[in-house]
Design a protein around this motif. Structure first.
Motif, PDB file in Angstrom:
ATOM      1  N   THR A 216      10.666  31.947  52.674  1.00  0.00           N
ATOM      2  CA  THR A 216      10.420  30.546  52.925  1.00  0.00           C
ATOM      3  C   THR A 216      12.069  29.863  52.477  1.00  0.00           C
ATOM      4  O   THR A 216      12.721  31.097  52.169  1.00  0.00           O
ATOM      5  N   ALA A 217      12.425  28.796  52.980  1.00  0.00           N
ATOM      6  CA  ALA A 217      14.147  28.495  52.549  1.00  0.00           C
ATOM      7  C   ALA A 217      14.450  28.948  51.022  1.00  0.00           C
ATOM      8  O   ALA A 217      15.591  29.113  51.114  1.00  0.00           O
ATOM      9  N   ASP A 218      13.028  28.399  49.679  1.00  0.00           N
ATOM     10  CA  ASP A 218      13.302  28.218  48.808  1.00  0.00           C
ATOM     11  C   ASP A 218      13.466  29.800  47.710  1.00  0.00           C
ATOM     12  O   ASP A 218      13.827  30.078  47.018  1.00  0.00           O
ATOM     13  N   GLY A 219      12.719  30.875  49.038  1.00  0.00           N
ATOM     14  CA  GLY A 219      12.830  31.953  48.343  1.00  0.00           C
ATOM     15  C   GLY A 219      12.256  32.444  47.486  1.00  0.00           C
ATOM     16  O   GLY A 219      11.435  33.325  46.748  1.00  0.00           O
ATOM     17  N   LYS A 220      11.127  31.254  47.286  1.00  0.00           N
ATOM     18  CA  LYS A 220       9.787  31.482  46.301  1.00  0.00           C
ATOM     19  C   LYS A 220       8.316  32.091  46.975  1.00  0.00           C
ATOM     20  O   LYS A 220       8.301  32.201  47.917  1.00  0.00           O
ATOM     21  N   ARG A 221       8.271  33.567  46.210  1.00  0.00           N
ATOM     22  CA  ARG A 221       7.562  34.254  46.694  1.00  0.00           C
ATOM     23  C   ARG A 221       5.988  33.963  47.235  1.00  0.00           C
ATOM     24  O   ARG A 221       5.275  32.866  45.865  1.00  0.00           O
ATOM     25  N   TRP A 222       4.724  34.216  47.746  1.00  0.00           N
ATOM     26  CA  TRP A 222       3.444  34.584  48.346  1.00  0.00           C
ATOM     27  C   TRP A 222       2.459  35.660  47.146  1.00  0.00           C
ATOM     28  O   TRP A 222       3.759  36.480  47.314  1.00  0.00           O
ATOM     29  N   LYS A 223       1.867  35.793  46.574  1.00  0.00           N
ATOM     30  CA  LYS A 223       1.134  36.739  46.813  1.00  0.00           C
ATOM     31  C   LYS A 223       0.134  37.449  47.170  1.00  0.00           C
ATOM     32  O   LYS A 223      -0.850  36.199  48.013  1.00  0.00           O
ATOM     33  N   CYS A 224       0.144  38.005  48.231  1.00  0.00           N
ATOM     34  CA  CYS A 224       0.112  38.275  49.430  1.00  0.00           C
ATOM     35  C   CYS A 224      -1.890  39.359  49.478  1.00  0.00           C
ATOM     36  O   CYS A 224      -1.380  40.477  48.621  1.00  0.00           O
ATOM     37  N   VAL A 225      -2.697  38.965  49.752  1.00  0.00           N
ATOM     38  CA  VAL A 225      -3.975  39.885  49.189  1.00  0.00           C
ATOM     39  C   VAL A 225      -4.578  40.087  50.904  1.00  0.00           C
ATOM     40  O   VAL A 225      -5.096  39.602  51.945  1.00  0.00           O
ATOM     41  N   LEU A 226      -4.325  41.864  50.995  1.00  0.00           N
ATOM     42  CA  LEU A 226      -4.750  41.985  51.850  1.00  0.00           C
ATOM     43  C   LEU A 226      -6.234  42.331  51.802  1.00  0.00           C
ATOM     44  O   LEU A 226      -6.924  43.644  51.195  1.00  0.00           O
ATOM     45  N   VAL A 227      -7.979  42.122  52.743  1.00  0.00           N
ATOM     46  CA  VAL A 227      -8.814  42.171  52.165  1.00  0.00           C
ATOM     47  C   VAL A 227      -9.480  43.292  53.492  1.00  0.00           C
ATOM     48  O   VAL A 227      -9.088  42.764  55.019  1.00  0.00           O
TER      49      VAL A 227
END
Length: 269
Positions: A216-227
């Motif tokens: 993302t342009a703002d650099g904010k992270r996602w919390k990724c869940v790998l199921v």
């Protein structure tokens, strides 16, 4: 379960990998391997871990955790279910597995910190048991007003269970027969199974792809869940820890419907 499911086509292991047992490098979904080699064996093998060659300081942009599916009907029957033609349509969660998955989702959502992340991105194997688990996770996040990437679950064939070849449909006691070979040869295709190194390559390459996709342009992270599934997540953990994939059974066992943080090691191999 009301969580939306978004289907994404990705490359998965096929039966063609079974013919690679005589090769020093397993058949993989992509052409590029890291140049790093694994020492300590009679022959040097190319190391397929795509997390060893991350640019920009070797850091992932986003945060990752693994979620193994809840108890499945295959678990109850004590059989191996890794044939996509069957597992995408059958062997979903048991009643207890649904309960486990709902509880895992609620616990995760209750501990989620919205100040630290843009939201939650749920990527799941398209096998029925994983898909149903992921939908429970998406429902829990939605109920907690947590933003979801693509408004639901993104299905990824790259998270399918390791293919156990001719052992499919048989007793799950046969897993140990495969693991006994894994520790000495992570490139093997004994019993027609997918090699450990192929699983390392496809799962770590997928993480790299996800990390780029979510930039993302703002650099904010996602919390990724790998199921996903037991073996594929055990092996993926070695990728994050920068251990050789042959050591996957030395790591703590990931129980059904359990969330485990995936931290990328600074050094390894």
């Amino acid at each position: 379960m009301s969580g939306a499911v978004v289907r994404v086509a990705t490359t998965a292991w096929t039966a063609a990998a079974a013919v690679a047992s005589a090769s020093s490098v397993p058949v993989t979904a992509t052409a590029a391997f890291s140049a790093t080699t694994v020492a300590g064996s009679s022959s040097q093998q190319q190391q397929p871990n795509q997390l060893l060659s991350i640019p920009d300081g070797g850091k992932l942009r986003h945060s990752y955790c693994a979620l193994r599916h809840g108890q499945s009907l295959a678990n109850v029957a004590k059989i191996i279910s890794s044939d996509p033609a069957i597992a995408t349509a059958e062997h979903g969660l048991s009643d207890f597995g649904h309960q486990q998955a709902r509880e895992a989702g609620r616990t995760f959502a209750g501990n989620f910190s919205p100040r630290d992340y843009r939201g939650v991105a749920i990527f799941s194997s398209d096998f029925k048991r994983a898909r149903e688990t992921a939908e429970h996770m998406a429902d829990a996040c939605s109920e907690a007003s947590i933003p979801l990437y693509m408004d639901g679950v993104v299905l990824q064939t790259g998270l399918r269970e390791r293919n156990f070849g001719e052992l499919n449909g048989g007793s799950d006691d046969r897993y140990q027969d495969v693991w006994d070979v894994d520790i000495n040869d992570p490139t093997h295709n004994e019993f027609g199974v997918e090699s450990v190194y192929n699983v390392v390559e496809r799962t770590t390459a997928l993480v790299r792809d996800i990390d780029d996709e979510l930039a993302t342009a703002d650099g904010k992270r996602w919390k990724c869940v790998l199921v996903a599934h037991g073996d594929v997540l055990q092996i993926l953990q070695t990728g994050f820890r920068k251990m050789d994939g042959s050591l996957h059974r030395t790591l703590p066992h990931l129980e059904t419907a359990t969330v485990r943080e995936l931290e990328l090691a600074d050094t390894g191999l």
